[in-house]
Scaffold this active site. Structure first.
Site, PDB file in Angstrom:
ATOM      1  N   ASP A 139     -47.771 -45.754 100.915  1.00  0.00           N
ATOM      2  CA  ASP A 139     -46.588 -46.875 101.513  1.00  0.00           C
ATOM      3  C   ASP A 139     -45.370 -45.877 101.344  1.00  0.00           C
ATOM      4  O   ASP A 139     -44.741 -45.376 100.473  1.00  0.00           O
ATOM      5  CB  ASP A 139     -46.276 -47.830 100.489  1.00  0.00           C
ATOM      6  CG  ASP A 139     -47.071 -48.896 100.371  1.00  0.00           C
ATOM      7  OD1 ASP A 139     -48.429 -48.585 100.920  1.00  0.00           O
ATOM      8  OD2 ASP A 139     -46.985 -49.981 100.018  1.00  0.00           O
ATOM      9  N   LYS A 202     -44.224 -52.254 107.016  1.00  0.00           N
ATOM     10  CA  LYS A 202     -43.842 -53.261 105.888  1.00  0.00           C
ATOM     11  C   LYS A 202     -42.351 -53.410 105.588  1.00  0.00           C
ATOM     12  O   LYS A 202     -41.541 -52.343 105.983  1.00  0.00           O
ATOM     13  CB  LYS A 202     -44.133 -52.318 104.653  1.00  0.00           C
ATOM     14  CG  LYS A 202     -43.949 -52.627 103.195  1.00  0.00           C
ATOM     15  CD  LYS A 202     -44.553 -51.820 102.170  1.00  0.00           C
ATOM     16  CE  LYS A 202     -43.994 -52.399 100.857  1.00  0.00           C
ATOM     17  NZ  LYS A 202     -44.691 -51.512  99.703  1.00  0.00           N
ATOM     18  N   LYS A 238     -47.066 -55.892 106.365  1.00  0.00           N
ATOM     19  CA  LYS A 238     -46.841 -56.183 104.910  1.00  0.00           C
ATOM     20  C   LYS A 238     -45.596 -56.720 104.628  1.00  0.00           C
ATOM     21  O   LYS A 238     -44.493 -55.687 104.481  1.00  0.00           O
ATOM     22  CB  LYS A 238     -47.211 -54.912 104.037  1.00  0.00           C
ATOM     23  CG  LYS A 238     -47.232 -54.920 102.554  1.00  0.00           C
ATOM     24  CD  LYS A 238     -47.463 -54.016 101.657  1.00  0.00           C
ATOM     25  CE  LYS A 238     -47.322 -54.043 100.341  1.00  0.00           C
ATOM     26  NZ  LYS A 238     -47.668 -52.768  99.656  1.00  0.00           N
TER      27      LYS A 238
END
Lengths: 302, 288
Positions: A139, A202, A238
């Site tokens: 991430d 995300k 996400k």
């Protein structure tokens, strides 16, 4: 490898903020009950990236969370595990070891999370460190400062470089939408990241407020849809931070289903970045089973 | 031209707000000559659930306030109640009370709040103890608020009944969800407005209207409720509640009399005992 190309923002859609908010309020009126609710809740549980990203994290804390990830609530049979745990790079080895054989993936934040204020070199080292210790997913955060300056090429190159450093690990790109100010910026960042090779986009780090909101997520889902129509490539989504109730989890699923369709309704393409959501989902599942409203006291904290 | 009277919508009180019941149901309350008085919310188990969430969220803040401050706030409720005496008297009369009895009830309710306001920083001293133990420990017990308390208020006494049930619970630092009298709910809703205007933090007091027939089992079974105080009289309901309360070993108290006293505070308290190691001062002489 195909030539990566920075998208032409003159062609991108202008986001209609009022329309987005109207659409979101429609999703929230859907009523999901009984068996569909139980299935939905189990799906939410299976999509959670159980997260601990604090300065005070220790190996013990990470191990305990990993146990929770693989055994969400043993008193209730037939539960899925969560999708992944999300930790700092230094904890990847510990998590990997704790989760061996469970099928739960290990995600690691990187690139000087959460601010992203560091040099390209450090960010690459950070990423490689996590990958070498066995992270299945990375991430990364984008350089919001450069993005807001209009230095899109910088951000594009950054994402592409990190993607290369990831190797086979899947890359999630965090925009920190709370710092991007407008939905148009969110849309632009989404296109930029997808063109630069992101496997997931995300919303937030969870460190600043507002974190994930439904309007922001809808803008990103629509960007994913348009990217899919244009290129045939699926990209995951996400939302992270601020999603703490089972009810809002289901509302996100409704939005996902009505924007991207059933193909995305799996933890390969959709994740929730959350820490307290799992327990609320578990409480609702036990409530559906027993008919008795539950208390947090009877569910392990992590 | 005659003026149309503006009728009040009696809503429930959850987390410092006045929502209608999520179920959208209501029942019509009628006066003496069966004229409709008001449409009252028929709360559902989900309203109760929402109220418990609000009460749980408010618990940490309320229970950690100094007793003195809670006393000030209870006294403030009494002040507000006194100021709106006429409205309560009028509502009690609408619900069938005689004027003199109505005034009596409002005054007793106000006095009762003042009474418990006084106890807020005193019951701790009354119920605490220093315990003689045979080892070198300073051993003492203190009462602590138990948590979220569900209350089924008396059916026959609209205002006084609710105050009697609720005041000792919040005086002791608990938060509560109270079900008002089904046949006389008007004062309960107006009392919620009084509470709302009295510096009581949102979620400390939550008031629902509806029937205990529908809600009693949920009051008793909810795992996040720590105690249940009941002024109901239905034998089957009481037995059922006692059974269900065992799920999380809730304390359950069934009252028949609406009186006041410090022991009403004690019922929603847990006694915490601390063993504090001390130095042995001399042979045969305990330190304390």
């Amino acid at each position: 490898m195909a030539q990566l190309q920075i998208p032409d923002f003159r062609k991108s859609t202008i986001v209609d903020q009022v329309g987005i908010e109207e659409r979101v309020s429609r999703f929230n009126t859907r009523s999901i009950k009984k068996e569909s609710k139980v299935k939905g809740l189990k799906l939410v549980l299976s999509m959670i990236d159980l997260t601990t990203l604090e300065g005070k994290d220790t190996e013990g804390k990470v191990k305990q969370m990993c146990y929770k990830a693989a055994h969400p609530h043993d008193a209730l049979s037939g539960l899925p595990t969560v999708a992944a745990v999300c930790v700092y790079p230094t904890m990847v080895g510990t998590a990997k070891q704790a989760l061996a054989g469970t099928g739960v993936k290990v995600a690691s934040v990187s690139t000087a999370f959460p601010s992203g204020q560091s040099t390209r070199q450090v960010k690459l080292l950070d990423t490689k460190f996590a990958v070498e210790h066995g992270a299945d997913e990375i991430d990364m955060v984008i350089s919001r400062g450069e993005f807001l300056k209009g230095n899109y090429a910088f951000v594009f190159d950054e994402i592409a470089a990190i993607k290369e450093a990831c190797g086979t690990a899947r890359l999630k790109v965090i925009f920190e939408t709370g710092e991007l100010s407008t939905l148009d910026n969110v849309r632009r960042a989404s296109e930029l990241a997808m063109h630069a090779g992101a496997d997931f986009i995300k919303t937030s780090t969870g460190k600043i407020s507002p974190a994930a909101t439904m309007p922001v997520t809808l803008v990103m889902l629509e960007a994913i849809r348009d990217f899919y129509y244009a290129t045939g490539k699926m990209v995951g989504m996400k939302p992270a931070g601020g999603i703490s109730t089972a009810k809002s989890g289901l509302q996100y699923l409704v939005m996902l289903h009505e924007t991207l369709g059933a193909d995305w309704l799996t933890n390969k393409w959709f994740r929730f970045g959350a820490s307290s959501l799992a327990n609320d989902v578990l409480m609702q599942l036990v409530k559906e089973k027993t008919g008795v409203y539950q208390s947090k006291e009877y569910f392990s904290a992590d | 031209m005659t003026r149309l009277e503006v009728l009040k919508t009696y809503k429930i009180y959850i987390g410092g707000q006045f929502p209608r019941t999520e179920s959208g149901r209501y029942y019509t309350l009628t006066g003496k000559d069966s004229t409709p008085l008001a449409n009252v919310c028929l709360s559902s188990r989900k309203d109760f659930r929402n109220a418990v969430v609000a009460a749980r969220a408010a618990f940490a803040g309320w229970s950690s306030r100094p007793g003195f401050n809670r006393g000030q706030i209870l006294y403030r409720i009494a002040e507000m109640l006194e100021g709106r005496k006429e409205q309560f008297v009028a509502e009690l009369i609408l619900q069938g009370a005689a004027p003199k009895a109505a005034l009596e009830e409002v005054m007793t309710a106000t006095d009762r709040l003042v009474y418990y306001a006084g106890w807020c920083d005193k019951y701790q001293a009354l119920f605490s103890s220093v315990n003689p133990v045979a080892s070198s420990h300073f051993n003492f017990s203190v009462p602590e608020a138990t948590g979220v308390v569900a209350i089924i208020a008396p059916e026959s006494n609209s205002l006084l009944g609710l105050v009697t049930a609720l005041a000792p619970v919040i005086a002791g630092g608990n938060t509560c969800v109270a079900l008002a009298s089904t046949s006389m709910p008007l004062c309960a809703v107006t009392f919620a407005e009084v509470v709302h205007a009295s510096d009581v933090p949102a979620g400390v007091v939550n008031i629902l209207t509806g029937t205990s027939k529908e809600l009693h089992s949920h009051f008793a079974s909810h795992m996040d409720v720590n105690a249940l105080i009941c002024y109901g009289t239905d034998k089957t309901e009481i037995t059922r509640m006692k059974e269900l309360a065992s799920l999380n070993v809730k304390r359950i108290f069934v009252h028949t009399k609406e009186d006041q006293g410090p022991y009403h505070i004690l019922q929603a308290q847990e006694i915490k005992t601390t063993w504090h190691p001390i130095e042995q001062i001399g042979p045969g002489k305990a330190g304390y």
